[in-house]
Each structure stands twice: as C-alpha cells, then as structure tokens.
Motif scaffolding. Structure first.
Motif, PDB file in Angstrom:
ATOM      1  N   LEU A  63       0.827  -1.239   0.000  1.00  0.00           N
ATOM      2  CA  LEU A  63      -0.022  -0.071   0.109  1.00  0.00           C
ATOM      3  C   LEU A  63       0.853   1.275  -0.001  1.00  0.00           C
ATOM      4  O   LEU A  63       0.595   2.226  -0.746  1.00  0.00           O
ATOM      5  CB  LEU A  63      -0.682  -0.104   1.180  1.00  0.00           C
ATOM      6  N   VAL A  64       1.909   1.341   0.871  1.00  0.00           N
ATOM      7  CA  VAL A  64       2.804   2.456   0.745  1.00  0.00           C
ATOM      8  C   VAL A  64       3.498   2.543  -0.348  1.00  0.00           C
ATOM      9  O   VAL A  64       3.697   3.776  -0.931  1.00  0.00           O
ATOM     10  CB  VAL A  64       3.769   2.105   1.995  1.00  0.00           C
ATOM     11  N   SER A  90       3.014   5.856  -3.015  1.00  0.00           N
ATOM     12  CA  SER A  90       4.250   6.503  -3.532  1.00  0.00           C
ATOM     13  C   SER A  90       4.292   6.574  -4.955  1.00  0.00           C
ATOM     14  O   SER A  90       4.729   7.630  -5.729  1.00  0.00           O
ATOM     15  CB  SER A  90       5.720   6.056  -2.991  1.00  0.00           C
ATOM     16  N   ALA A  91       3.845   5.448  -5.593  1.00  0.00           N
ATOM     17  CA  ALA A  91       3.816   5.352  -7.121  1.00  0.00           C
ATOM     18  C   ALA A  91       2.855   6.642  -7.524  1.00  0.00           C
ATOM     19  O   ALA A  91       3.130   7.119  -8.704  1.00  0.00           O
ATOM     20  CB  ALA A  91       3.412   4.349  -7.650  1.00  0.00           C
ATOM     21  N   LYS A  92       1.772   6.548  -6.956  1.00  0.00           N
ATOM     22  CA  LYS A  92       0.757   7.481  -7.409  1.00  0.00           C
ATOM     23  C   LYS A  92       1.031   8.955  -7.181  1.00  0.00           C
ATOM     24  O   LYS A  92       1.038   9.686  -8.210  1.00  0.00           O
ATOM     25  CB  LYS A  92      -0.676   7.189  -6.559  1.00  0.00           C
ATOM     26  N   ASN A  93       1.896   9.250  -6.334  1.00  0.00           N
ATOM     27  CA  ASN A  93       2.381  10.588  -5.864  1.00  0.00           C
ATOM     28  C   ASN A  93       3.395  10.974  -7.091  1.00  0.00           C
ATOM     29  O   ASN A  93       3.438  12.002  -7.813  1.00  0.00           O
ATOM     30  CB  ASN A  93       3.305  10.862  -4.795  1.00  0.00           C
ATOM     31  N   LEU A  94       4.249  10.015  -7.564  1.00  0.00           N
ATOM     32  CA  LEU A  94       5.319  10.192  -8.628  1.00  0.00           C
ATOM     33  C   LEU A  94       4.463  10.546  -9.974  1.00  0.00           C
ATOM     34  O   LEU A  94       5.017  11.326 -10.828  1.00  0.00           O
ATOM     35  CB  LEU A  94       6.370   9.165  -8.722  1.00  0.00           C
ATOM     36  N   LEU A  95       3.232   9.684 -10.224  1.00  0.00           N
ATOM     37  CA  LEU A  95       2.627  10.064 -11.363  1.00  0.00           C
ATOM     38  C   LEU A  95       1.941  11.183 -11.243  1.00  0.00           C
ATOM     39  O   LEU A  95       1.205  11.674 -12.505  1.00  0.00           O
ATOM     40  CB  LEU A  95       1.787   8.758 -11.863  1.00  0.00           C
ATOM     41  N   GLY A  96       1.810  11.850 -10.342  1.00  0.00           N
ATOM     42  CA  GLY A  96       1.175  13.309  -9.997  1.00  0.00           C
ATOM     43  C   GLY A  96      -0.517  12.751  -9.918  1.00  0.00           C
ATOM     44  O   GLY A  96      -1.271  13.753  -9.921  1.00  0.00           O
ATOM     45  N   GLU A  97      -0.858  11.665  -9.852  1.00  0.00           N
ATOM     46  CA  GLU A  97      -2.280  11.512  -9.308  1.00  0.00           C
ATOM     47  C   GLU A  97      -2.726  11.965  -7.906  1.00  0.00           C
ATOM     48  O   GLU A  97      -1.868  11.858  -6.951  1.00  0.00           O
ATOM     49  CB  GLU A  97      -2.688  10.158  -9.448  1.00  0.00           C
ATOM     50  N   GLU A  98      -3.700  12.200  -7.775  1.00  0.00           N
ATOM     51  CA  GLU A  98      -4.371  12.906  -6.431  1.00  0.00           C
ATOM     52  C   GLU A  98      -4.602  11.592  -5.416  1.00  0.00           C
ATOM     53  O   GLU A  98      -5.157  10.682  -5.991  1.00  0.00           O
ATOM     54  CB  GLU A  98      -5.379  13.794  -6.400  1.00  0.00           C
ATOM     55  N   ILE A  99      -4.163  11.709  -4.269  1.00  0.00           N
ATOM     56  CA  ILE A  99      -4.464  10.459  -3.327  1.00  0.00           C
ATOM     57  C   ILE A  99      -5.060  11.187  -2.192  1.00  0.00           C
ATOM     58  O   ILE A  99      -4.894  12.108  -1.441  1.00  0.00           O
ATOM     59  CB  ILE A  99      -3.089  10.114  -2.933  1.00  0.00           C
ATOM     60  N   LYS A 100      -6.356  10.497  -1.977  1.00  0.00           N
ATOM     61  CA  LYS A 100      -6.996  10.714  -0.917  1.00  0.00           C
ATOM     62  C   LYS A 100      -6.817   9.817   0.431  1.00  0.00           C
ATOM     63  O   LYS A 100      -7.071   8.779   0.113  1.00  0.00           O
ATOM     64  CB  LYS A 100      -8.762  10.663  -1.317  1.00  0.00           C
ATOM     65  N   ILE A 101      -6.364  10.412   1.324  1.00  0.00           N
ATOM     66  CA  ILE A 101      -5.867   9.422   2.363  1.00  0.00           C
ATOM     67  C   ILE A 101      -6.877   8.750   2.994  1.00  0.00           C
ATOM     68  O   ILE A 101      -6.640   7.622   3.668  1.00  0.00           O
ATOM     69  CB  ILE A 101      -5.054  10.534   3.467  1.00  0.00           C
ATOM     70  N   GLN A 102      -8.085   9.505   3.084  1.00  0.00           N
ATOM     71  CA  GLN A 102      -9.340   8.848   3.773  1.00  0.00           C
ATOM     72  C   GLN A 102      -9.662   7.402   3.164  1.00  0.00           C
ATOM     73  O   GLN A 102     -10.261   6.535   3.848  1.00  0.00           O
ATOM     74  CB  GLN A 102     -10.544   9.634   3.641  1.00  0.00           C
ATOM     75  N   LYS A 103      -9.649   7.614   1.633  1.00  0.00           N
ATOM     76  CA  LYS A 103      -9.847   6.211   0.875  1.00  0.00           C
ATOM     77  C   LYS A 103      -8.965   5.244   1.242  1.00  0.00           C
ATOM     78  O   LYS A 103      -9.347   4.251   1.408  1.00  0.00           O
ATOM     79  CB  LYS A 103      -9.711   6.520  -0.547  1.00  0.00           C
ATOM     80  N   GLN A 104      -7.535   5.877   1.340  1.00  0.00           N
ATOM     81  CA  GLN A 104      -6.566   4.541   1.766  1.00  0.00           C
ATOM     82  C   GLN A 104      -6.717   4.234   3.037  1.00  0.00           C
ATOM     83  O   GLN A 104      -6.522   2.865   3.494  1.00  0.00           O
ATOM     84  CB  GLN A 104      -5.102   5.317   1.711  1.00  0.00           C
ATOM     85  N   ILE A 148      -7.375   0.224   4.007  1.00  0.00           N
ATOM     86  CA  ILE A 148      -6.534  -0.493   5.386  1.00  0.00           C
ATOM     87  C   ILE A 148      -7.639  -1.194   6.332  1.00  0.00           C
ATOM     88  O   ILE A 148      -7.319  -2.128   6.675  1.00  0.00           O
ATOM     89  CB  ILE A 148      -5.524   0.446   5.923  1.00  0.00           C
ATOM     90  N   ASN A 149      -8.434  -0.328   6.780  1.00  0.00           N
ATOM     91  CA  ASN A 149      -9.289  -0.685   7.860  1.00  0.00           C
ATOM     92  C   ASN A 149     -10.342  -2.128   7.361  1.00  0.00           C
ATOM     93  O   ASN A 149     -10.289  -2.989   8.044  1.00  0.00           O
ATOM     94  CB  ASN A 149     -10.597   0.307   8.199  1.00  0.00           C
ATOM     95  N   ILE A 150     -10.502  -2.057   5.992  1.00  0.00           N
ATOM     96  CA  ILE A 150     -11.353  -3.046   5.685  1.00  0.00           C
ATOM     97  C   ILE A 150     -10.610  -4.369   5.500  1.00  0.00           C
ATOM     98  O   ILE A 150     -10.885  -5.466   5.952  1.00  0.00           O
ATOM     99  CB  ILE A 150     -11.841  -2.829   3.985  1.00  0.00           C
ATOM    100  N   TYR A 151      -9.262  -4.281   4.887  1.00  0.00           N
ATOM    101  CA  TYR A 151      -8.310  -5.264   4.733  1.00  0.00           C
ATOM    102  C   TYR A 151      -8.140  -5.756   6.239  1.00  0.00           C
ATOM    103  O   TYR A 151      -8.101  -7.056   6.472  1.00  0.00           O
ATOM    104  CB  TYR A 151      -6.915  -4.751   4.147  1.00  0.00           C
TER     105      TYR A 151
END
Length: 85
Positions: free
Chosen positions: A38-39, A43-57, A61-64
């Motif tokens: 997941l980490v 990081s890969a999404k950050n490098l590609l410039g995609e927005e990351i919503k931490i709440q979704k992440q 994690i909680n579901i997993y």
C-alpha cells in the motif's frame, strides 16, 4: 499419571503452541506485506501526479485488517476445534 503420560502431554501442548505461533507469525507477515504494498502504491501515485485521498486509503486499510482478523479468528477456531477433539 505416569512420567511417560506427563511427557507425552507436555509434548502435545508444545506442538499446539508451536502451530498457533506459526499461524500468528504468518498472518503478521501478510499484514506487514500488505501495508508495504500500500505504501509503495501511494508513492507511485504521487510520482505519477495522481491525487491521493488519504481517507480512501485509510478505509481500504481498515477493510483489509477487518477481513484479515475475521480470517484469523476462523482459522484459530478451526485449530482449537481440531485440538479439542
């Protein structure tokens, strides 16, 4: 109870303990690997410039974790039932 019976009973307890500890260890490794993946994904999404919503992440994690805990409970119950027979 004779010495032999005590020795056999002690060895059986040790075997049960070892099996349970191995299962717990494997589940912890799975959780740690999933967190690492997941980490790396974030990081890969950050490098590609995609927005990351931490709440979704966090929700993912909680579901997993909940699913992993349910699976561990099922496995532990199965092991306990097998050893109690």
């Amino acid at each position: 109870m004779s010495r032999l019976e005590k020795t056999i009973k002690g060895k059986n307890k040790n075997k049960k303990y070892k099996v349970i500890m191995k299962i717990v260890f494997i589940m912890l490794l799975i959780i740690i690997c999933a967190m690492g993946i997941l980490v790396v994904d974030v990081s890969a999404k950050n490098l590609l410039g995609e927005e990351i919503k931490i709440q979704k992440q966090i929700r993912e994690i909680n579901i997993y974790i909940e699913e992993s805990l349910q699976n561990m409970r099922k496995m532990a119950n199965n092991i306990v039932m097998k050893f109690n027979k």
